[in-house]
Design a protein around this motif. Structure first.
Motif, short mmCIF file in Angstrom:
data_model
loop_
_atom_site.label_atom_id
_atom_site.label_comp_id
_atom_site.label_asym_id
_atom_site.label_seq_id
_atom_site.Cartn_x
_atom_site.Cartn_y
_atom_site.Cartn_z
N ARG A 1 0.72 -1.43 -0.24
CA ARG A 1 -0.17 0.05 0.02
C ARG A 1 1.24 1.31 -0.03
O ARG A 1 0.49 1.76 -0.15
N LEU B 1 2.25 1.36 -3.69
CA LEU B 1 1.59 2.26 -4.32
C LEU B 1 0.59 3.51 -4.00
O LEU B 1 0.83 4.29 -5.21
N ARG C 1 1.68 6.85 -7.49
CA ARG C 1 0.64 7.50 -7.74
C ARG C 1 1.33 9.14 -7.29
O ARG C 1 0.54 9.75 -8.37
#
Length: 663
Positions: free
Chosen positions: A57, A60, A64
């Motif tokens: 996570r 991720l 981004r």
């Protein structure tokens, strides 16, 4: 000398062959781990090119915002850039990633740049604390999200790393204030004790639970929450206060360290005041943080094992053979003692061991029972160590005196109601020692010695006083409940001619008993009845079904205020053990002998004698009885409540946190 030595060898073999007792061998209760236990080692799972690991996570989030390259090339710049992103777009997931990346970077730099690592760990604590408690994200906070538990682990792991740094530098000292840099923040950290009755000067050092693995206890009790479980090791006690007499030389106590960020009252967001609070998890299972109850991470079993592993305590507790064979040699080792600080308001549970045993035999039950929150909140556990080679009625007299002396030291004015709710737990012969605290002697025990009045016996003052204490007594009014486990209320057939002979060859009775008996017979010819209690030479003879004490015990008056509970052992399909015991039972005590008429409850447990009190069903039964004892207190004019937690703002003993503002 050789025949005497051979006789002792044969005698010991006879005792062992009949399974009379099971001595306690020395135990290594804990071992040092090669590396501290770290739950984060397996939770951070995404590997970078150099083998370090970051969660999926966080990766991720970095993708981004196009920050993945910085993870590989310049992790410290990555933290600066990600903080700028957070300042523009505050969110909980960014705080989590900041905490994780700071912890990860701290791990990478700890060996080469320990001061920089400390700064990174401070940043990890600051960000994970924000994830867990920042009001801006309260509506999004989801305790069911694995990321929430991950934030808890990051907080705990980073805080432990800070504490390890403090310990290495001699800074882990209650009452001091330390400074921790966290990126562009400065945390002024005051270390404060939160244990009931704790003082900063009491502690020698703090050990980390994660450094040890428990070996001597079957069950390990670890609760999950926030904080770092520690072992607080006290300075060696000098027996200065009355209560110190009942403590081990060096007490080891469970402790949980929690870092609490305080409201920032200054004119800058870069200076922070914080408290590093050292809680006693025995009195504080959870605390209030930012208006919410937060469970503390704690470990009760490892500090207990650490304490039991101390050589001085092992010398005191682990000498069952010495107590059996030479009661005089135990000296200052015997008596009442505690393994945790005395706590007013908690009901004492006193555990009394059996023949050829010691309080070590109770550690499994003790560890299991105090892990139950309701029991831990309302009960405290005491232990009794006594020489088991002498007839048990002399040990009962000593316990009677020791309990009276302890009450005088703890509560001389009898203002503590919890001490009037004493629960006794006795295993095997210890059940008889404990049972005799609840009986009224009248003249019955003396009549089992002589038909003549006690007043006319000729003896020295010392001997006559000992006789009076052993055979004339009243029940202890503080005892309200009795739990007996595998107790031979009608004797045991293991005390046969072979074991009695072995005992006579092995056991050296206390000199006072020997000299007193010789003096009594010399000065009072034809005074004593045949087969009387004074002439019973050893504990093994005292436990014979033919012992003159058992009919007297059966006929003794019991106080109606005492509730009796009984646990009986029964092993099946063991013909040898049942033959030794003289019938079906636990291998040493028959079902018939172990039955207690006065018991309000009695259960049968499928266990042999030496393990009956360790069996899970026995522990559950003792737990049930203690909970019943609490329920019965509803009828009393007082309630035993959990010790109150002092609000942070009222903790006047804490030194003020001084923050120097930057100009």
């Amino acid at each position: 000398m050789r025949p005497a030595r051979e006789a002792r060898g044969l005698a010991l073999a006879a005792l062992l062959a009949t399974g009379v007792v099971a001595g306690c061998a020395s135990t290594n209760w804990v071992a040092v781990r090669r590396q501290p236990r770290n739950v984060l080692a397996t939770q951070i799972t995404m590997a970078t090119s150099d083998g370090s690991r970051i969660s999926a996570r966080t990766m991720l989030l970095l993708r981004r915002y196009d920050l993945v390259d910085e993870l590989e090339n310049d992790p410290l710049k990555l933290l600066v850039d990600l903080r700028e992103v957070f300042n523009r777009e505050p969110s909980a997931d960014k705080l989590y990633s900041l905490a994780e990346l700071a912890y990860w970077a701290g791990q990478k730099t700890e060996l080469t740049h320990p001061q920089k690592a400390l700064e990174l760990y401070g940043s990890a604590v600051l960000h994970s604390h924000g994830y867990l408690f920042d009001d801006r994200f309260a509506y999004l906070r989801n305790p069911y999200d694995p990321e929430f538990r991950g934030a808890c682990d990051l907080y705990n792991g980073a805080l432990e790393s800070i504490l390890r740094n403090f310990k290495r530098n001699g800074q882990l000292k209650p009452g001091t204030t330390q400074i921790v840099k966290a990126a562009d923040h400065t945390i002024h950290l005051t270390i404060a004790l939160r244990g009931t009755g704790w003082n900063a000067e009491d502690f020698d050092r703090f050990e980390f639970v994660s450094d040890y693995v428990v070996k001597g206890l079957k069950n390990q009790y670890h609760t999950y929450g926030l904080g770092v479980p520690l072992i607080a090791v006290e300075h060696k006690r000098q027996k200065g206060e009355a209560i110190d007499h009942f403590y081990p030389p060096e007490m080891s106590l469970p402790t949980t360290a929690f870092l609490r960020m305080l409201p920032n009252g200054g004119d800058t967001n870069t200076e922070h005041a914080a408290l590093l609070e050292l809680f006693d998890p025995m009195t504080s299972a959870d605390i209030e943080v930012a208006g919410r109850r937060v469970p503390l991470e704690s470990d009760l079993s490892t500090p207990l094992a650490f304490l039991l592993n101390q050589p001085q305590l092992q010398k005191k507790l682990d000498q069952p053979t010495l107590g059996l064979l030479d009661p005089d040699a135990t000296g200052q080792l015997d008596g009442l003692f505690m393994l945790e600080p005395y706590q007013p308001g908690k009901i004492p549970v006193l555990m009394v061991h059996g023949l050829w045993s010691s309080p070590i035999t109770w550690m499994e039950m003790f560890n299991d029972l105090r892990a139950v929150p309701e029991i831990n909140n309302h009960f405290q556990f005491w232990f009794y160590l006594y020489p088991t080679g002498q007839p048990f009625w002399y040990s009962a007299a000593r316990l009677r005196n020791d309990l009276a002396a302890m009450r005088q030291k703890l509560d001389p004015e009898h203002k503590e109601p919890a001490l009037d709710q004493l629960v006794l737990v006795g295993h095997s012969m210890g059940g008889l020692v404990a049972m005799m605290q609840t009986l009224e002697s009248g003249e019955d025990y003396w009549r089992a010695i002589s038909p003549e009045p006690f007043g006319v016996v000729k003896a020295s003052h010392e001997v006559k006083e000992a006789l009076g204490e052993a055979f004339f007594f009243h029940p202890n009014p503080a005892v309200r409940r009795m739990i007996t486990i595998g107790t031979p209320f009608r004797g045991s057939h293991f005390a046969n001619s072979v074991t009695a002979w072995a005992g006579s060859k092995l056991i050296t009775l206390p000199k006072m008993l020997v000299r007193g008996g010789e003096q009594l017979h010399r000065d009072n010819p034809a005074f004593f009845a045949k087969n009387n209690l004074i002439d019973v030479p050893t504990a093994i003879d005292a436990l014979s079904p033919e012992s003159p004490v058992f009919p007297v015990i059966q006929a003794s008056h019991h106080l109606p205020s005492v509730k009796y509970h009984n646990v009986v052992g029964h092993i099946l399909n063991d013909r040898v053990m049942n033959y030794v015991a003289g019938g079906e039972g636990d291998g040493l005590v028959t079902l018939q002998s172990a039955h207690l008429e006065e018991a309000v409850s009695e259960i049968v447990v499928p266990a042999e004698h030496s393990n009956l009190h360790r069996h899970p069903r026995t522990v559950l039964e003792v737990r049930r009885i203690l909970m019943e004892h609490l329920a019965d207190l509803e009828a009393f004019p007082y309630r035993l409540e959990r010790l109150p937690e002092t609000p942070v703002e009222e903790q006047a003993a804490l030194p003020p946190v001084q923050i120097e503002r930057r100009r």
